[in-house]
Design a protein around this motif. Structure first.
Motif, short mmCIF file in Angstrom:
data_model
loop_
_atom_site.label_atom_id
_atom_site.label_comp_id
_atom_site.label_asym_id
_atom_site.label_seq_id
_atom_site.Cartn_x
_atom_site.Cartn_y
_atom_site.Cartn_z
N GLU A 360 0.85 -1.18 0.00
CA GLU A 360 0.00 0.00 0.00
C GLU A 360 0.89 1.23 0.00
N ALA A 361 0.36 2.33 -0.50
CA ALA A 361 1.11 3.59 -0.49
C ALA A 361 0.16 4.74 -0.18
N THR A 362 0.67 5.74 0.54
CA THR A 362 -0.10 6.94 0.87
C THR A 362 0.73 8.17 0.49
N GLY A 363 0.12 9.33 0.62
CA GLY A 363 0.82 10.58 0.35
C GLY A 363 0.11 11.41 -0.70
N TYR A 364 -0.01 12.73 -0.43
CA TYR A 364 -0.75 13.60 -1.33
C TYR A 364 0.09 14.83 -1.68
N ASP A 365 0.18 15.10 -2.97
CA ASP A 365 0.71 16.37 -3.46
C ASP A 365 2.14 16.64 -2.97
N ILE A 366 3.03 15.68 -3.18
CA ILE A 366 4.40 15.79 -2.68
C ILE A 366 5.36 15.73 -3.87
N ARG A 367 5.90 16.87 -4.22
CA ARG A 367 6.83 16.97 -5.34
C ARG A 367 7.94 17.94 -4.98
N ASP A 368 9.20 17.51 -5.17
CA ASP A 368 10.32 18.39 -4.83
C ASP A 368 10.70 19.28 -6.01
N LYS A 369 11.76 20.06 -5.84
CA LYS A 369 12.15 21.05 -6.85
C LYS A 369 12.62 20.42 -8.15
N ASP A 370 13.06 19.16 -8.11
CA ASP A 370 13.52 18.47 -9.31
C ASP A 370 12.42 17.67 -9.99
N GLY A 371 11.20 17.78 -9.48
CA GLY A 371 10.09 17.05 -10.09
C GLY A 371 9.92 15.63 -9.60
N ASN A 372 10.67 15.24 -8.55
CA ASN A 372 10.51 13.91 -7.97
C ASN A 372 9.22 13.86 -7.14
N LEU A 373 8.49 12.77 -7.27
CA LEU A 373 7.26 12.55 -6.51
C LEU A 373 7.52 11.54 -5.42
N TYR A 374 6.76 11.64 -4.31
CA TYR A 374 7.03 10.79 -3.15
C TYR A 374 5.75 10.13 -2.64
#
Length: 403
Positions: A360-374
């Protein structure tokens, strides 16, 4: 023989439908472990991005009575344990907390906020008991000053989620099991309780717009907006879109994830009923709600089944989410990484994982300055019971992360 050929033809069509896009490179995805917490069990919604420091923060739990607070630096590629909540907050035994369930939100000054939750059956059995669960705390952390315990939101109530007004730092919270909506001013230490918004189930996700208004979903699946200028609640007239025949338990339980595209003025939502929605907020009143279809094209009208407690948006404007968990899968025993194009309303599978590799995975709207998503994920290598281990997923839809 003809019937066998027809079956194979259907299978080939299904495979070609699932393979609409070439598989992404292994170097575009990284699994990152949490050090120094051998009994760690899981992460829930407890992840967030701090733009001021370009860092990702995660709350990791043993799902009983201990929570580690982690910081990931994407430039240095380092995951660091900052400490354990029960120690940093000086919690007494009766104040035990099972996990951070809320997302982690960043204030204008670069500090982060989150809330705690009982997190397992002891909390529910011991609500309102003299030696039972005391209640969930709102907490603030920054690397210079460490952790500050801001106190209990409501006695005997967990806090399932928080969000923040990005302009003023005002915090919003939802409690469990009574679904009270709270508005908290940390500077003035002023708490307002605006009453119950849900009934038998407590939707887990709050979100804010760029003006600092906050949104939730009531027991009728209507958007509820806290309009900060008038300091009042505004209720949508209509329930959020749902598939025909969606069971009541799926209709009334709210939003599971969101991601914001401020440049286009859209907040994308995913519902418990597996709908993708484009919400167009406005400063006053409730904005337009646009039904974009399902999270996965099953070819059937009643496509309400998949559970998606995560959502991110790439720099390319496309949505990315992972389907799986709580025994809800679109491919048997497989978790799938999806790409959804809001312009065409089409979704494709980018990659599949055995459910033992990503449960399972959770997390909303998380993107760093290099465009990586988490995403905050967990795995169950044995596939038996609930013996899971947490880890973080870093994903870039457009380029390799590691050389």
């Amino acid at each position: 023989m003809k019937s066998i050929c027809r079956v194979w033809l259907l299978l080939l069509c299904a495979v070609s439908t699932f393979a609409q896009k070439p598989a992404i490179s292994e170097k575009q995805v990284a699994f990152i472990e949490y050090p120094d917490f051998p009994e760690a069990h899981s992460t829930w919604g407890s992840i967030g991005y701090n733009a001021a420091a370009n860092t990702v923060h995660i709350g990791v739990t043993n799902h009983a009575n201990n929570i580690g607070l982690y910081t990931f630096n994407p430039v240095q590629n380092v995951m660091k344990l900052n400490g354990f909540i029960r120690d940093m907050a000086n919690l007494r035994p009766y104040q035990w907390q099972g996990k951070i369930h809320s997302k982690i939100v960043a204030a204008p000054d670069g500090s982060i906020y989150f809330s705690t939750d009982g997190g397992e059956s002891r909390e529910e059995y011991l609500m309102e008991h003299p030696q039972g669960y005391a209640g969930g705390f709102i907490m603030k952390w920054d690397p210079k000053n460490g952790l500050k315990n801001l106190g209990i939101g409501m006695q005997y109530e967990s806090i399932k989620d928080v969000d923040i007004d990005p302009k003023t730092g005002t915090l919003y919270a939802i409690t469990y099991p009574q679904a009270h909506f709270l508005v908290y001013n940390p500077e003035k230490n002023k708490m307002r309780d605006l009453g119950r918004l849900a009934s038998s189930h407590v939707p887990r996700v709050l979100f804010t717009d760029w003006w600092g208004n906050c949104y939730y979903v009531d027991w009728r699946q209507r958007l509820v907006k806290y309009e900060k200028d008038s300091e009042s609640l505004v209720f949508a007239r209509e329930s959020l879109p749902a598939f025909p025949g969606t069971p009541g338990s799926k209709i009334i339980t709210g939003i599971t994830a969101f991601a914001k595209d401020e440049a286009k003025g859209i907040i994308y939502l995913i519902t418990y009923g597996a709908k993708v929605i484009a919400f167009h907020p406005q400063k006053e009143g409730i904005g337009k709600v646009e039904d974009l279809g399902g999270v996965f094209d099953t070819g059937k009208e009643d496509a309400w089944g998949p559970y998606v407690p995560n959502l991110n948006i790439g720099k390319n404007g496309k949505l990315y989410y992972i389907i799986g968990g709580h025994d809800n899968y679109v491919l048997k025993d497989k978790t799938v990484l999806m790409e959804f194009d809001p312009a065409t309303r089409k979704s494709v599978i980018l990659k599949t994982y055995p459910s033992t590799e990503i449960t399972e995975a959770t997390g909303y709207d998380i993107r760093d300055k290099d465009g990586n998503l988490y995403f905050a994920a967990r795995r169950n290598p044995s596939g038996v019971g609930d013996n899971t281990r947490p880890f973080m997923i870093q994903f870039n839809p457009e380029k390799e992360i590691r050389k």
